[in-house]
Write a protein that holds these residues in place. Structure first.
Motif, PDB file in Angstrom:
ATOM      1  N   SER A 151      15.082 -29.336 -45.775  1.00  0.00           N
ATOM      2  CA  SER A 151      14.215 -29.617 -44.619  1.00  0.00           C
ATOM      3  C   SER A 151      13.062 -28.624 -44.554  1.00  0.00           C
ATOM      4  O   SER A 151      11.927 -28.998 -44.232  1.00  0.00           O
ATOM      5  CB  SER A 151      15.044 -29.553 -43.328  1.00  0.00           C
ATOM      6  N   ALA A 152      13.350 -27.365 -44.857  1.00  0.00           N
ATOM      7  CA  ALA A 152      12.299 -26.354 -44.856  1.00  0.00           C
ATOM      8  C   ALA A 152      11.243 -26.662 -45.907  1.00  0.00           C
ATOM      9  O   ALA A 152      10.030 -26.510 -45.668  1.00  0.00           O
ATOM     10  CB  ALA A 152      12.903 -24.970 -45.106  1.00  0.00           C
ATOM     11  N   VAL A 153      11.680 -27.115 -47.076  1.00  0.00           N
ATOM     12  CA  VAL A 153      10.738 -27.498 -48.132  1.00  0.00           C
ATOM     13  C   VAL A 153       9.876 -28.668 -47.682  1.00  0.00           C
ATOM     14  O   VAL A 153       8.651 -28.699 -47.914  1.00  0.00           O
ATOM     15  CB  VAL A 153      11.499 -27.846 -49.424  1.00  0.00           C
ATOM     16  N   ALA A 154      10.490 -29.643 -47.017  1.00  0.00           N
ATOM     17  CA  ALA A 154       9.735 -30.806 -46.542  1.00  0.00           C
ATOM     18  C   ALA A 154       8.671 -30.403 -45.523  1.00  0.00           C
ATOM     19  O   ALA A 154       7.533 -30.889 -45.568  1.00  0.00           O
ATOM     20  CB  ALA A 154      10.700 -31.834 -45.931  1.00  0.00           C
ATOM     21  N   LEU A 155       9.017 -29.513 -44.602  1.00  0.00           N
ATOM     22  CA  LEU A 155       8.040 -29.067 -43.604  1.00  0.00           C
ATOM     23  C   LEU A 155       6.904 -28.285 -44.250  1.00  0.00           C
ATOM     24  O   LEU A 155       5.736 -28.457 -43.881  1.00  0.00           O
ATOM     25  CB  LEU A 155       8.733 -28.212 -42.538  1.00  0.00           C
ATOM     26  N   ALA A 156       7.246 -27.418 -45.198  1.00  0.00           N
ATOM     27  CA  ALA A 156       6.205 -26.655 -45.879  1.00  0.00           C
ATOM     28  C   ALA A 156       5.271 -27.580 -46.657  1.00  0.00           C
ATOM     29  O   ALA A 156       4.052 -27.375 -46.699  1.00  0.00           O
ATOM     30  CB  ALA A 156       6.845 -25.623 -46.809  1.00  0.00           C
ATOM     31  N   THR A 157       5.841 -28.608 -47.278  1.00  0.00           N
ATOM     32  CA  THR A 157       5.016 -29.574 -48.004  1.00  0.00           C
ATOM     33  C   THR A 157       4.105 -30.334 -47.056  1.00  0.00           C
ATOM     34  O   THR A 157       2.923 -30.565 -47.346  1.00  0.00           O
ATOM     35  CB  THR A 157       5.905 -30.563 -48.776  1.00  0.00           C
ATOM     36  N   ALA A 158       4.646 -30.732 -45.912  1.00  0.00           N
ATOM     37  CA  ALA A 158       3.833 -31.417 -44.909  1.00  0.00           C
ATOM     38  C   ALA A 158       2.693 -30.541 -44.420  1.00  0.00           C
ATOM     39  O   ALA A 158       1.597 -31.020 -44.121  1.00  0.00           O
ATOM     40  CB  ALA A 158       4.709 -31.837 -43.727  1.00  0.00           C
ATOM     41  N   ALA A 159       2.949 -29.247 -44.355  1.00  0.00           N
ATOM     42  CA  ALA A 159       1.937 -28.331 -43.838  1.00  0.00           C
ATOM     43  C   ALA A 159       0.803 -28.092 -44.826  1.00  0.00           C
ATOM     44  O   ALA A 159      -0.364 -28.017 -44.436  1.00  0.00           O
ATOM     45  CB  ALA A 159       2.592 -27.000 -43.472  1.00  0.00           C
ATOM     46  N   TRP A 160       1.115 -27.992 -46.120  1.00  0.00           N
ATOM     47  CA  TRP A 160       0.126 -27.488 -47.068  1.00  0.00           C
ATOM     48  C   TRP A 160      -0.357 -28.498 -48.094  1.00  0.00           C
ATOM     49  O   TRP A 160      -1.205 -28.183 -48.921  1.00  0.00           O
ATOM     50  CB  TRP A 160       0.688 -26.262 -47.782  1.00  0.00           C
ATOM     51  N   ARG A 161       0.133 -29.721 -48.064  1.00  0.00           N
ATOM     52  CA  ARG A 161      -0.383 -30.739 -48.980  1.00  0.00           C
ATOM     53  C   ARG A 161      -1.606 -31.384 -48.351  1.00  0.00           C
ATOM     54  O   ARG A 161      -1.528 -32.351 -47.603  1.00  0.00           O
ATOM     55  CB  ARG A 161       0.682 -31.791 -49.276  1.00  0.00           C
ATOM     56  N   ARG A 162      -2.755 -30.841 -48.656  1.00  0.00           N
ATOM     57  CA  ARG A 162      -3.979 -31.225 -47.962  1.00  0.00           C
ATOM     58  C   ARG A 162      -4.417 -32.659 -48.252  1.00  0.00           C
ATOM     59  O   ARG A 162      -5.140 -33.252 -47.469  1.00  0.00           O
ATOM     60  CB  ARG A 162      -5.110 -30.256 -48.338  1.00  0.00           C
ATOM     61  N   SER A 163      -4.024 -33.198 -49.371  1.00  0.00           N
ATOM     62  CA  SER A 163      -4.444 -34.552 -49.710  1.00  0.00           C
ATOM     63  C   SER A 163      -3.537 -35.614 -49.098  1.00  0.00           C
ATOM     64  O   SER A 163      -3.750 -36.807 -49.293  1.00  0.00           O
ATOM     65  CB  SER A 163      -4.459 -34.726 -51.231  1.00  0.00           C
ATOM     66  N   ALA A 164      -2.529 -35.190 -48.358  1.00  0.00           N
ATOM     67  CA  ALA A 164      -1.559 -36.139 -47.801  1.00  0.00           C
ATOM     68  C   ALA A 164      -2.175 -36.977 -46.685  1.00  0.00           C
ATOM     69  O   ALA A 164      -2.987 -36.506 -45.897  1.00  0.00           O
ATOM     70  CB  ALA A 164      -0.335 -35.389 -47.280  1.00  0.00           C
ATOM     71  N   SER A 165      -1.758 -38.237 -46.637  1.00  0.00           N
ATOM     72  CA  SER A 165      -2.187 -39.117 -45.554  1.00  0.00           C
ATOM     73  C   SER A 165      -1.385 -38.815 -44.295  1.00  0.00           C
ATOM     74  O   SER A 165      -0.372 -38.118 -44.336  1.00  0.00           O
ATOM     75  CB  SER A 165      -1.972 -40.580 -45.960  1.00  0.00           C
ATOM     76  N   ARG A 166      -1.838 -39.373 -43.187  1.00  0.00           N
ATOM     77  CA  ARG A 166      -1.123 -39.173 -41.921  1.00  0.00           C
ATOM     78  C   ARG A 166       0.308 -39.701 -42.019  1.00  0.00           C
ATOM     79  O   ARG A 166       1.259 -39.081 -41.530  1.00  0.00           O
ATOM     80  CB  ARG A 166      -1.884 -39.873 -40.791  1.00  0.00           C
ATOM     81  N   ARG A 167       0.473 -40.865 -42.672  1.00  0.00           N
ATOM     82  CA  ARG A 167       1.818 -41.440 -42.820  1.00  0.00           C
ATOM     83  C   ARG A 167       2.724 -40.526 -43.623  1.00  0.00           C
ATOM     84  O   ARG A 167       3.907 -40.345 -43.295  1.00  0.00           O
ATOM     85  CB  ARG A 167       1.718 -42.811 -43.486  1.00  0.00           C
ATOM     86  N   THR A 168       2.179 -39.936 -44.686  1.00  0.00           N
ATOM     87  CA  THR A 168       2.974 -39.037 -45.519  1.00  0.00           C
ATOM     88  C   THR A 168       3.396 -37.803 -44.745  1.00  0.00           C
ATOM     89  O   THR A 168       4.536 -37.339 -44.844  1.00  0.00           O
ATOM     90  CB  THR A 168       2.180 -38.618 -46.771  1.00  0.00           C
ATOM     91  N   VAL A 169       2.476 -37.256 -43.954  1.00  0.00           N
ATOM     92  CA  VAL A 169       2.790 -36.077 -43.146  1.00  0.00           C
ATOM     93  C   VAL A 169       3.903 -36.396 -42.152  1.00  0.00           C
ATOM     94  O   VAL A 169       4.867 -35.636 -41.995  1.00  0.00           O
ATOM     95  CB  VAL A 169       1.532 -35.572 -42.409  1.00  0.00           C
ATOM     96  N   TYR A 170       3.787 -37.548 -41.479  1.00  0.00           N
ATOM     97  CA  TYR A 170       4.841 -37.944 -40.536  1.00  0.00           C
ATOM     98  C   TYR A 170       6.181 -38.090 -41.248  1.00  0.00           C
ATOM     99  O   TYR A 170       7.231 -37.696 -40.723  1.00  0.00           O
ATOM    100  CB  TYR A 170       4.476 -39.262 -39.864  1.00  0.00           C
ATOM    101  N   SER A 171       6.155 -38.690 -42.444  1.00  0.00           N
ATOM    102  CA  SER A 171       7.401 -38.902 -43.184  1.00  0.00           C
ATOM    103  C   SER A 171       8.037 -37.576 -43.577  1.00  0.00           C
ATOM    104  O   SER A 171       9.260 -37.395 -43.467  1.00  0.00           O
ATOM    105  CB  SER A 171       7.123 -39.744 -44.435  1.00  0.00           C
ATOM    106  N   LEU A 172       7.227 -36.649 -44.048  1.00  0.00           N
ATOM    107  CA  LEU A 172       7.750 -35.343 -44.445  1.00  0.00           C
ATOM    108  C   LEU A 172       8.296 -34.572 -43.250  1.00  0.00           C
ATOM    109  O   LEU A 172       9.338 -33.914 -43.344  1.00  0.00           O
ATOM    110  CB  LEU A 172       6.653 -34.535 -45.138  1.00  0.00           C
ATOM    111  N   VAL A 173       7.593 -34.654 -42.128  1.00  0.00           N
ATOM    112  CA  VAL A 173       8.080 -33.984 -40.916  1.00  0.00           C
ATOM    113  C   VAL A 173       9.399 -34.602 -40.462  1.00  0.00           C
ATOM    114  O   VAL A 173      10.322 -33.895 -40.034  1.00  0.00           O
ATOM    115  CB  VAL A 173       7.025 -34.045 -39.800  1.00  0.00           C
ATOM    116  N   ALA A 174       9.509 -35.930 -40.566  1.00  0.00           N
ATOM    117  CA  ALA A 174      10.763 -36.595 -40.204  1.00  0.00           C
ATOM    118  C   ALA A 174      11.898 -36.142 -41.119  1.00  0.00           C
ATOM    119  O   ALA A 174      13.006 -35.828 -40.653  1.00  0.00           O
ATOM    120  CB  ALA A 174      10.586 -38.115 -40.284  1.00  0.00           C
TER     121      ALA A 174
END
Length: 216
Positions: free
Chosen positions: A154-177
């Protein structure tokens, strides 16, 4: 010796010693509890220590790049300091020397504290998501094996959501979930995991909207 070279040597030395400490915890921690923090899940904690030590080693190598932005250099510093402090809870006394080496390397990685503070203020949502991920690691450091594994992923997923700048809004929501819901489900009897999920969800839209911002 330049500042970056010194940070690299200290960081790699700390990471190498940390891996040794992780192996000792995983293989023989139950036999020397006074040195390994008197933990029950010595095998899982040893593996977690190995993973965090590897992360610190990668951060030490990455920070050598002279073209890193201020924010990326701060992230490398976090990749050194966070394992340096977190693993004090996983392997006890065996981590004293790695903690000193990694923390020092992380502090040396920051070359301009004023510019770093300004960059962190500008991208505070990314910083907050990363801190939430670190909080999850801290909460599961001495927990059951399943909770520890889920917390680490889960920590890896949150860090990825935070720093993957090319991610779409949907991807960020999915990673945070992914980074909050399984952890909150396992720890539903406690308030903190659920509160963490609520905070991360409220930050995610702002974080994804900032993906087009340039780094300082």
């Amino acid at each position: 010796m330049t500042r970056r070279r010194l940070a690299t040597r200290l960081g790699l030395s700390g990471a190498a010693l940390g891996m040794v400490a992780g192996l000792v915890q995983a293989l023989a921690g139950y036999g020397i509890p006074e040195w390994t923090g008197n933990k029950l899940a010595t095998g899982a904690l040893g593996l977690l220590t190995l993973a965090l030590s590897a992360l610190a080693g990668l951060a030490a190598l990455r920070q050598r790049d002279p073209d890193l932005s201020v924010l990326s250099r701060a992230l490398c510093a976090l990749g050194l300091i966070a394992p340096g402090l977190l693993c004090l809870t996983t392997v006890g006394r065996l981590w004293y020397v790695p903690a000193i080496l990694l923390t020092t390397a992380g502090l040396l990685t920051i070359e301009n504290w004023r510019a770093t503070a300004a960059a962190l203020r500008q991208d505070w949502t990314r910083v907050l998501l990363t801190v939430l991920g670190l909080c999850q690691l801290l909460m599961v450091a001495s927990g059951p094996v399943l909770l520890m594994v889920v917390g680490a992923l889960s920590a890896v997923a949150l860090a990825t959501a935070a720093w993957r700048r090319s991610a779409s809004r949907r991807t960020v929501y999915s990673l945070v979930a992914l980074g909050t819901i399984p952890f909150a489900a396992l720890g539903w009897t406690a308030v903190v995991p659920i509160l963490l999920a609520v905070i991360a969800a409220s930050v995610a839209p702002h974080n994804s909207g900032a993906l087009t911002n340039s780094e300082s």
